[in-house]
Write a protein that holds these residues in place. Sequence first.
Motif, PDB file in Angstrom:
ATOM      1  N   GLU A  25       3.987   5.654  -5.414  1.00  0.00           N
ATOM      2  CA  GLU A  25       4.125   5.676  -6.876  1.00  0.00           C
ATOM      3  C   GLU A  25       3.034   6.541  -7.503  1.00  0.00           C
ATOM      4  O   GLU A  25       3.272   7.284  -8.452  1.00  0.00           O
ATOM      5  CB  GLU A  25       4.066   4.243  -7.433  1.00  0.00           C
ATOM      6  CG  GLU A  25       4.743   4.176  -8.779  1.00  0.00           C
ATOM      7  CD  GLU A  25       4.694   2.819  -9.450  1.00  0.00           C
ATOM      8  OE1 GLU A  25       4.759   2.805 -10.683  1.00  0.00           O
ATOM      9  OE2 GLU A  25       4.579   1.791  -8.765  1.00  0.00           O
ATOM     10  N   LYS A  26       1.843   6.454  -6.936  1.00  0.00           N
ATOM     11  CA  LYS A  26       0.722   7.230  -7.471  1.00  0.00           C
ATOM     12  C   LYS A  26       1.001   8.734  -7.322  1.00  0.00           C
ATOM     13  O   LYS A  26       0.811   9.511  -8.263  1.00  0.00           O
ATOM     14  CB  LYS A  26      -0.550   6.853  -6.704  1.00  0.00           C
ATOM     15  CG  LYS A  26      -1.817   7.306  -7.369  1.00  0.00           C
ATOM     16  CD  LYS A  26      -3.031   6.778  -6.635  1.00  0.00           C
ATOM     17  CE  LYS A  26      -4.295   7.278  -7.278  1.00  0.00           C
ATOM     18  NZ  LYS A  26      -5.491   6.732  -6.637  1.00  0.00           N
TER      19      LYS A  26
ATOM     20  N   TYR B 255      -1.852  -3.040  -9.511  1.00  0.00           N
ATOM     21  CA  TYR B 255      -1.918  -2.933  -8.041  1.00  0.00           C
ATOM     22  C   TYR B 255      -3.203  -3.563  -7.512  1.00  0.00           C
ATOM     23  O   TYR B 255      -3.197  -4.281  -6.519  1.00  0.00           O
ATOM     24  CB  TYR B 255      -1.828  -1.471  -7.602  1.00  0.00           C
ATOM     25  CG  TYR B 255      -0.409  -0.992  -7.441  1.00  0.00           C
ATOM     26  CD1 TYR B 255       0.374  -1.443  -6.392  1.00  0.00           C
ATOM     27  CD2 TYR B 255       0.151  -0.104  -8.346  1.00  0.00           C
ATOM     28  CE1 TYR B 255       1.681  -1.011  -6.233  1.00  0.00           C
ATOM     29  CE2 TYR B 255       1.464   0.334  -8.200  1.00  0.00           C
ATOM     30  CZ  TYR B 255       2.221  -0.130  -7.146  1.00  0.00           C
ATOM     31  OH  TYR B 255       3.517   0.285  -6.999  1.00  0.00           O
TER      32      TYR B 255
ATOM     33  N   ARG C   3       0.843  -1.217   0.000  1.00  0.00           N
ATOM     34  CA  ARG C   3       0.000   0.000   0.000  1.00  0.00           C
ATOM     35  C   ARG C   3       0.862   1.245   0.000  1.00  0.00           C
ATOM     36  O   ARG C   3       0.581   2.219  -0.686  1.00  0.00           O
ATOM     37  CB  ARG C   3      -0.929   0.008   1.225  1.00  0.00           C
ATOM     38  CG  ARG C   3      -2.044  -0.974   1.077  1.00  0.00           C
ATOM     39  CD  ARG C   3      -3.350  -0.534   1.723  1.00  0.00           C
ATOM     40  NE  ARG C   3      -4.347  -1.549   1.465  1.00  0.00           N
ATOM     41  CZ  ARG C   3      -4.557  -2.605   2.258  1.00  0.00           C
ATOM     42  NH1 ARG C   3      -3.874  -2.743   3.370  1.00  0.00           N
ATOM     43  NH2 ARG C   3      -5.472  -3.506   1.943  1.00  0.00           N
TER      44      ARG C   3
ATOM     45  N   GLU D 189      -2.820   1.450 -12.322  1.00  0.00           N
ATOM     46  CA  GLU D 189      -3.706   1.157 -11.185  1.00  0.00           C
ATOM     47  C   GLU D 189      -4.118  -0.317 -11.161  1.00  0.00           C
ATOM     48  O   GLU D 189      -4.204  -0.937 -10.103  1.00  0.00           O
ATOM     49  CB  GLU D 189      -4.950   2.044 -11.351  1.00  0.00           C
ATOM     50  CG  GLU D 189      -5.892   2.042 -10.192  1.00  0.00           C
ATOM     51  CD  GLU D 189      -5.689   3.235  -9.269  1.00  0.00           C
ATOM     52  OE1 GLU D 189      -5.832   3.019  -8.064  1.00  0.00           O
ATOM     53  OE2 GLU D 189      -5.397   4.349  -9.743  1.00  0.00           O
TER      54      GLU D 189
ATOM     55  N   TYR E 252       2.250   1.717  -3.412  1.00  0.00           N
ATOM     56  CA  TYR E 252       1.166   2.175  -4.286  1.00  0.00           C
ATOM     57  C   TYR E 252       0.950   3.678  -4.122  1.00  0.00           C
ATOM     58  O   TYR E 252       0.925   4.435  -5.091  1.00  0.00           O
ATOM     59  CB  TYR E 252      -0.107   1.392  -3.952  1.00  0.00           C
ATOM     60  CG  TYR E 252      -1.379   1.964  -4.526  1.00  0.00           C
ATOM     61  CD1 TYR E 252      -1.681   1.820  -5.880  1.00  0.00           C
ATOM     62  CD2 TYR E 252      -2.304   2.619  -3.715  1.00  0.00           C
ATOM     63  CE1 TYR E 252      -2.861   2.338  -6.409  1.00  0.00           C
ATOM     64  CE2 TYR E 252      -3.483   3.134  -4.232  1.00  0.00           C
ATOM     65  CZ  TYR E 252      -3.754   2.995  -5.581  1.00  0.00           C
ATOM     66  OH  TYR E 252      -4.916   3.508  -6.097  1.00  0.00           O
TER      67      TYR E 252
END
Length: 627
Positions: free
Chosen positions: A26-27, A146, A20, A143, A23
């Motif tokens: 990176e987002k 993930y 998480r 997305e 994620y």
Amino acid sequence: MNTHPSSSVAILQHKLSLLRKEYEYEKETFKQQTEVMGISRKIKRGMCWYPVALGRSYYNSLNQLVIEVIRQEDKEIEHVFEYGKPVVFFTQDFSGNLHYLNFTATVNYVEDDRMVVILPNPESQMKLQLTDGKLGVQLYFDESTYKLMFEAMNRVIEAKQGRLAELRELFHGTAAPQNFTFGMTRFPWLNASQEMAVNRLLQAKDVAIVHGPPGTGKTTTLVEAIYEILHRENQVLVCAQSNMAVDWISEKLIDRGVPVLRIGNPVRVNDKMLSFTYERKFEAHPDYPQLWSMRKAIRELHQKKRKGTSESIRTKINSLKDRATELEIRIRASLFNEARVVACTLASSANRILMGEKYGTLFIDEAAQALEPACWIAIQKADRVILAGDHCQLPPTIKCMEAAHGGLDVTLMEEIVKNKPGTVSLLTMQYRMNEEIMRFSSDWFYHGQVQAAPEVKYRSVLDYDTPIEWIDTADMDFKEEFVGESFGRINRAEGELSVATLKAYIEKIGKERFLDERLDVGLISPYKAQVQFLRQLLRKDPFFKPYRGVISVNTVDGFQGQERDIILISLVRANEDGQIGFLRDLRRMNVAMTRARMKLIILGDTNTMSRHPFYQKLASYIQSLHK
């Protein structure tokens, strides 16, 4: 570690929380890059094409609306677009502001400067055609992969019983892997360690690992094992982290005469591999023309329906849809019945085409480069798991340092090697390198267990040549410079010396001989900026013109799985404080050094590098060879 099941659950919950973090990180990074980074830098990094022209749009064999996108400029820049990656389109106004179109598309395949992109719906096609000004396309944050990893991890964590729960306990708990007890099969064409590995894979009931150091024939061993398992099982699933690795093993299986069904599209669009893809096979099926005309009729009826709704049109559409679905299911079933190996990336194993499929055996190649959560996407479909790779070579890519330090960078393969060493078969005979090039890597990473096969032991380009040398720049007053936050560093003087060294070596070999024997060369640098600088130098120098086809320049990651006759490595780092940055990850250096068959030349500042025990030992090893 606790002995009750919850300890394995706790390990996976911890991994999930790290995923998480990765994620979110990176987002957020992606969002900032998209908003802040200039368009020319995106183009340079290969994550953007601008401007592009639109080619024809059509429905492909899987009934997806696709459009061709053609790159117009900067064609020499290597890009990172590939099958399955999400992309967004944008326009640029006169003030240089970017305006993104509000839909995400997916890459279907890429060939040189032409890309075919799957659009989400006909409306998105209209938006593209109505845009003013120049159009561009760039990679988008992925997305969906993930999402698949999160779902897989949750499923494994929540599994109370069944095979998934058992595998979780085998990999992370105290349960011991079981073996079948049938006798050894002889494979006279394999070496002893390969033969032993294939037998141990066949005997494993739950899990087995093939640890393949550089040049030891890991793929050969896997292909043999798959071929043998197919005498006992009807079909196996073969996955890897990257499309490139899936292509590589698929090609070897096809050469062996094994019917492969490739889900997704190959990276290098060659006809041999394309003809084994699900999409092409679907199109080539004798029932496909009938399905195509049904779909066309459905689309035409939809057009009519828009103009005015009539009950009879709706009934016709529904009945045609039912017949089309039936036909689609029939074609799909016949393609799966013909295939003995289904091959795809770990993420693509969740493709709807594979919905509900189960496999006796799953092979994960390049397992040391795959995040554990990605492995679980595919493991859900399998009864036993065979992992192959080398955890002493490149690790998975992780952007968030906190997640990496927390243990997200520890792969499933590493966990099993550590917890269940009995499952591991090490391949010990290498067929790539001169022994002197191999020796240091074998001693440092593989406890001296890797040996050179007799036919490569003394291979060299020139008689009385030293297979490995270090050109020390410590007294040359070379300095590294810092460029851009993630391009890293550059050492121009060292770059120029690398190119001059290569030129001198080619002259020593002799131009005719070099070209007649098709000798090939790799220039490797850990830093992208240095790679681009080296490419520029080679392009500008007319001396290298005849050799362009046989010289490649890339980062360590770009050379993964490859080999060359001659390798030059430019280490770049040269500073007062002995700072060597990510060259501290010695696995990278292991990959770089072991690409060379006959000649390895390292350029670097020993004052800077030798403060690290690995580089100090490497430099003195090379010195000892010259005495």
